[in-house]
Enzyme design. Sequence first.
Site, PDB file in Angstrom:
ATOM      1  N   THR A 184       0.870  -1.182   0.000  1.00 24.88           N
ATOM      2  CA  THR A 184       0.000   0.000   0.000  1.00 24.88           C
ATOM      3  C   THR A 184       0.905   1.229   0.000  1.00 24.88           C
ATOM      4  OG1 THR A 184      -0.020   0.060   2.394  1.00 24.88           O
ATOM      5  CG2 THR A 184      -1.787  -1.164   1.342  1.00 24.88           C
ATOM      6  N   GLU A 329      -5.883  -3.815  -0.678  1.00 23.98           N
ATOM      7  CA  GLU A 329      -6.214  -4.977   0.166  1.00 23.98           C
ATOM      8  C   GLU A 329      -7.362  -5.793  -0.412  1.00 23.98           C
ATOM      9  OE1 GLU A 329      -5.700  -1.914   1.067  1.00 23.98           O
ATOM     10  OE2 GLU A 329      -4.638  -1.763   2.990  1.00 23.98           O
ATOM     11  N   LYS A 438     -15.115  17.358  10.539  1.00 21.43           N
ATOM     12  CA  LYS A 438     -16.014  17.275  11.692  1.00 21.43           C
ATOM     13  C   LYS A 438     -16.305  18.681  12.201  1.00 21.43           C
ATOM     14  CE  LYS A 438     -14.914  12.577  12.632  1.00 21.43           C
ATOM     15  NZ  LYS A 438     -13.938  11.636  13.119  1.00 21.43           N
ATOM     16  N   TRP A 443     -20.719  15.589  10.522  1.00 20.23           N
ATOM     17  CA  TRP A 443     -19.721  15.291   9.504  1.00 20.23           C
ATOM     18  C   TRP A 443     -20.060  15.972   8.179  1.00 20.23           C
ATOM     19  CZ3 TRP A 443     -18.144   9.376   9.774  1.00 20.23           C
ATOM     20  CH2 TRP A 443     -17.609   9.128  11.051  1.00 20.23           C
TER      21      TRP A 443
END
Length: 540
Positions: A184, A329, A438, A443
């Site tokens: 990654t 992944e 936030k 959110w």
Amino acid sequence: MLGLMQNMPLTISSLIRHADRNHGDTEIVSRETGGGLHRYTYHDAHRRSRQLARALIALGVRPSDRVASLAWNNHRHFELYYGVSGMGAILNTINPRLFPEQIGYIINHAEDGLVFFDLTFLPLVEGLAAHCKGVRSWVALTDRARMPESKLPLLCYEDLVNAHSDDYEWPLFDENTASSLCYTSGTTGNPKGALYSHRSTVLHAYGSCLPDALNLSARDTVLPVVPLFHVNAWGLPYACALTGARLVMPGPQLDGASLHELFEQEEVTVSAGVPTIWLGLLQYLKEKQLRLSTVKRLVIGGSAAPPALIRAFDEDFGITVLHAWGMTEMSPLGTVNTPKGKHLKLPAAELDRMRLNQGRPIYGVEMKIVDDSGKELPRDGKAFGDLLVRGPWIASGYYKGEGGDILREGGWFATGDVATLDADGYMQITDRSKDVIKSGGEWISSIELENLAVAHPAVAEAAVIGVAHPKWDERPLLIVVKKKDAEVSREQLLDFMRDKVAKWWLPDDVVFVDSLPHTATGKLLKTRLREDFREHQLPG
Ligand code: ADP
């Protein structure tokens, strides 16, 4: 009682053998690192992959040894995909756009014994060699005539391959054997390795070809712009062999002009890449007033595809955009956006809106969203929470146990994305969990604001980040790159966005910059932006 069907292992070599037997004369075209086009067939690629397998054995490579590549999309890299994995070793494809320290870390962590590299990366390799003592040989992906001068004792790829016959039978082994290793990008901390198996790779290839996924067939000519060093080019080198699709690889030239030339000349029908590539191509096509006369589908993924981009290809060029989502992944494909039969009757505006989300999971990928306490949230298209996934081509852990036990109860993997799910299975990413803004306990989706900003005709690229605010914790800051020769002011941009989002979502400020920082895989580098704008004073 067990079934009485043959237990043939799903091996990567079976894909190229299938392509050779049934599509032997189908072409593989690639732009060479030094320029010029190389043409051969699946039959040739299969033969040379077996010669390569024998060369690897002669070099002392044993099953499960790691072999690295630092290479563009070209025919030799394709042969490594089959030669290395096919003989039972593990191909560690490394992203050359990472920092040299990260590349050195990966080579040492993976314990790569051989590194195959394109000539572009000779200076990189010469700098790495002193730090990568475990590498026995550095192999230049070229022929004898083009071998460079170097202070390193290099091996020549063509010499290795040509020294061996193709008299070689692919070995059969447990399909759960590791086949390739992809790290990654590691925007925070060291890169971590996703270790794919033959089984996971073949199942992912099956899934990715489905009509509601990438819809690949022997009638397609596929050009992966997505690099073979980025999550196995989203599995396309395997999926093309599986279906017998003609394959065109662009080498190092990924600018609008080079891509357009290759698309037209090779009559490409399907291509795949990250939004940045398509934004570049689109701008080039518009500037030069050009068409893409054979392309039917463009797969866009890796970051959120801006709605304006999807619409432009669809409406102005008649090309279907397949918005896809996934991650290293996950091999990487998780979802693809295609409509269902019942949606085709929807009014155009609604269908248009539907096309913007990240789509439905391919069979093989299970998904759910949960809140902070791990409680599953409703699939109502409104609630958003942490997105968890599981399935046969999703990682169960990182290479060498980095990061410890990564699965939650029930075998679920937390993607790090925040999303909604609806009753039809459609998923919409609202943010990366670390990028969500936030504000006063609520959110705000940075992606939604970026998409809105990019819809303005003067905006080339946009990023939204949270900046510290004494009252609201964080407030959104919009950072914009204007299109060449285009003008727009802070107020005009905010006015443009004003009636399209909740009032409290509107960015507190707009900053214009010449360019935005990207990660090695083309994503906005928000960690850097947050650092650069940490001290930014919001007006008022
Ligand atoms: P890297 O490209 O950095 O190696 P990955 O390819 O694994 O890492 O990145 C996966 C992440 O990219 C996903 O978790 C998601 O946040 C983002 N991503 C990928 N595709 C999309 C998409 N279509 N829309 C929004 N975000 C996406």
